[in-house]
Design a protein around this motif. Structure first.
Motif, PDB file in Angstrom:
ATOM      1  N   SER A  91      47.777  26.131  46.395  1.00 44.15           N
ATOM      2  CA  SER A  91      46.787  26.571  47.378  1.00 44.15           C
ATOM      3  C   SER A  91      46.769  28.078  47.530  1.00 44.15           C
ATOM      4  N   ARG A  92      47.911  28.715  47.304  1.00 46.67           N
ATOM      5  CA  ARG A  92      47.947  30.178  47.405  1.00 46.67           C
ATOM      6  C   ARG A  92      47.431  30.850  46.149  1.00 46.67           C
ATOM      7  N   LEU A  93      47.633  30.233  45.008  1.00 51.58           N
ATOM      8  CA  LEU A  93      47.218  30.847  43.755  1.00 51.58           C
ATOM      9  C   LEU A  93      45.749  30.605  43.435  1.00 51.58           C
ATOM     10  N   THR A  94      45.174  29.512  43.940  1.00 48.32           N
ATOM     11  CA  THR A  94      43.802  29.174  43.586  1.00 48.32           C
ATOM     12  C   THR A  94      42.798  30.265  43.965  1.00 48.32           C
ATOM     13  N   PRO A  95      42.842  30.835  45.178  1.00 50.09           N
ATOM     14  CA  PRO A  95      41.887  31.914  45.487  1.00 50.09           C
ATOM     15  C   PRO A  95      42.031  33.117  44.574  1.00 50.09           C
ATOM     16  N   TRP A  96      43.263  33.492  44.250  1.00 44.30           N
ATOM     17  CA  TRP A  96      43.453  34.641  43.369  1.00 44.30           C
ATOM     18  C   TRP A  96      42.940  34.349  41.962  1.00 44.30           C
ATOM     19  N   LEU A  97      43.136  33.122  41.502  1.00 44.20           N
ATOM     20  CA  LEU A  97      42.598  32.752  40.194  1.00 44.20           C
ATOM     21  C   LEU A  97      41.075  32.766  40.209  1.00 44.20           C
ATOM     22  N   GLY A  98      40.495  32.316  41.320  1.00 47.11           N
ATOM     23  CA  GLY A  98      39.043  32.346  41.434  1.00 47.11           C
ATOM     24  C   GLY A  98      38.496  33.760  41.430  1.00 47.11           C
TER      25      GLY A  98
END
Length: 370
Positions: free
Chosen positions: A7-14
């Motif tokens: 959940s923390r990495l998904t926004p940064w990947l997006g």
């Protein structure tokens, strides 16, 4: 632990994927004309981010975002016309000379400064939204009444622009040559304008995400769903709404200011009721309650309008209306809501079967000793 990390990495990947597409793939894959169209759509997406925050999270049906978009656009356009006139050595812009105006109006003079222009673009639309928001939300105007009021404001603003010949009248302002000293028609500068608009879009999405995930975002949703309960708990719902409304106006003003050098023209048709509703349709189709739905919806609808208008010049209005009816009637959450619904209905991985329960062996009774 794995779910939390994801959940923390998904926004940064997006954000990383969006940056690669905007700054790496688009300039290489698209021609100069198509890249300019995408830059125009990005300006609409910046406005859509604010509409998603105010409407999707706050429940405020903002039918008048064209006012703030137009205010930022006209402020920037007036500065560019003054700069072009100074390059030619004229006292007034070219359209004023044609109209017989020989002296620059007083309200134009401050916009000769680039610093004043940037400050005006950043501050005037939010200040106007602050005044309007306090006047409306303090009186507990909401729902359909707020939508009609905001739409009437957009119509009045367009009529005001048409009647003002000192700002172009019905023709608007166009034929810009420079942008803060850089030639607009230079392909390298046009690509730089696309990069600037893309960076502003990513920053707007990041700010909107921060507001959504903060305590304020939870309070905004609470005001949308149960305003009276929030007031009973000691919060002022009007203040909560005003913050979202002002933020949306800020995004709209910045998007309008970038729209002018990218497109090369701004007129009352770009800021009236029809333009405001078109922005709202894009947000509704993409999914107003999600973070990226308004962005993708605004870009997708604008792209579809351009593509269909090239093939069927008179048919886009009917397609746009049909899309809006279908989304509002059958997909209230937009296409993003449909994707979330399909994801929820997808069967998850099978859970391992429980091991069979083995009954304990009976204990043999011992014979009593004789």
């Amino acid at each position: 632990m794995t779910v939390l990390l994801r959940s923390r990495l998904t926004p940064w990947l997006g954000f990383g994927l969006a940056a690669v597409l905007l700054f790496g793939v688009a300039p290489v894959a698209l021609s100069g004309f198509r890249l300019g169209l995408l830059a125009k759509f990005v300006c609409y997406a910046i406005v859509a981010v604010g509409i998603g925050l105010a409407w999707g999270r706050g429940g405020m049906l903002t039918l008048g975002q064209g006012v703030f978009f137009g205010l930022g656009a006209y402020l920037m356009a007036m500065h560019l016309k003054i700069a072009d006139a100074e390059l030619r050595g004229d006292a007034v812009p070219d359209f004023m000379q044609i109209a017989g105006i020989r002296v620059l109006p007083a309200y134009w003079a401050p916009l000769a400064s680039p610093v004043v222009t940037i400050l005006a673009v950043l501050l005037l639309p939010p200040l106007l939204a602050l005044v309007l928001g306090l006047g409306v939300f303090r009186r507990r105007v909401k729902g359909t009444y707020f939508a009609i009021l905001s739409q009437a404001l957009a119509a009045a603003f367009a009529i005001l622009l048409i009647g003002k010949q000192t700002i172009g009248g019905s023709n608007g302002l166009n034929r810009f040559r420079t942008f803060f000293g850089f030639t607009i028609n230079d392909p390298a500068n046009r690509q730089m304008l696309f990069f600037i608009a893309s960076a502003v879009l990513l920053a707007a999405v990041a700010l909107s995400r921060q507001l959504r995930n903060s305590r304020y975002g939870e309070l905004l949703v609470a005001v949308r769903d149960q305003e009276e309960r929030v007031r009973f708990l000691g919060y002022d719902p009007a203040t909560v709404k005003v913050v979202a409304y002002v933020t949306a106006a800020f995004f709209a003003g910045v998007g309008g200011a970038l729209f002018v050098p990218i497109v090369g023209i701004v007129s009352p048709n770009d800021v009236g009721v029809v333009a405001s509703i078109a922005l709202l349709i894009g947000v509704a189709i993409g999914g107003r309650s999600t973070l990226l739905g308004p962005v993708l919806g605004a870009i997708g609808v604008a792209w579809a309008q351009t593509a269909l208008s090239e093939q069927f010049p008179g048919g886009w209005t009917y397609v746009q209306g049909a899309l809006f009816i279908v989304v509002i009637g059958f997909l209230p959450g937009g296409l993003a809501g449909l994707a979330m619904l399909l994801r929820r209905r997808r069967p998850g991985p099978p859970t391992p079967a429980d091991p069979p329960t083995v009954a304990p062996a009976p204990v043999a009774e011992q014979e009593p000793a004789r």
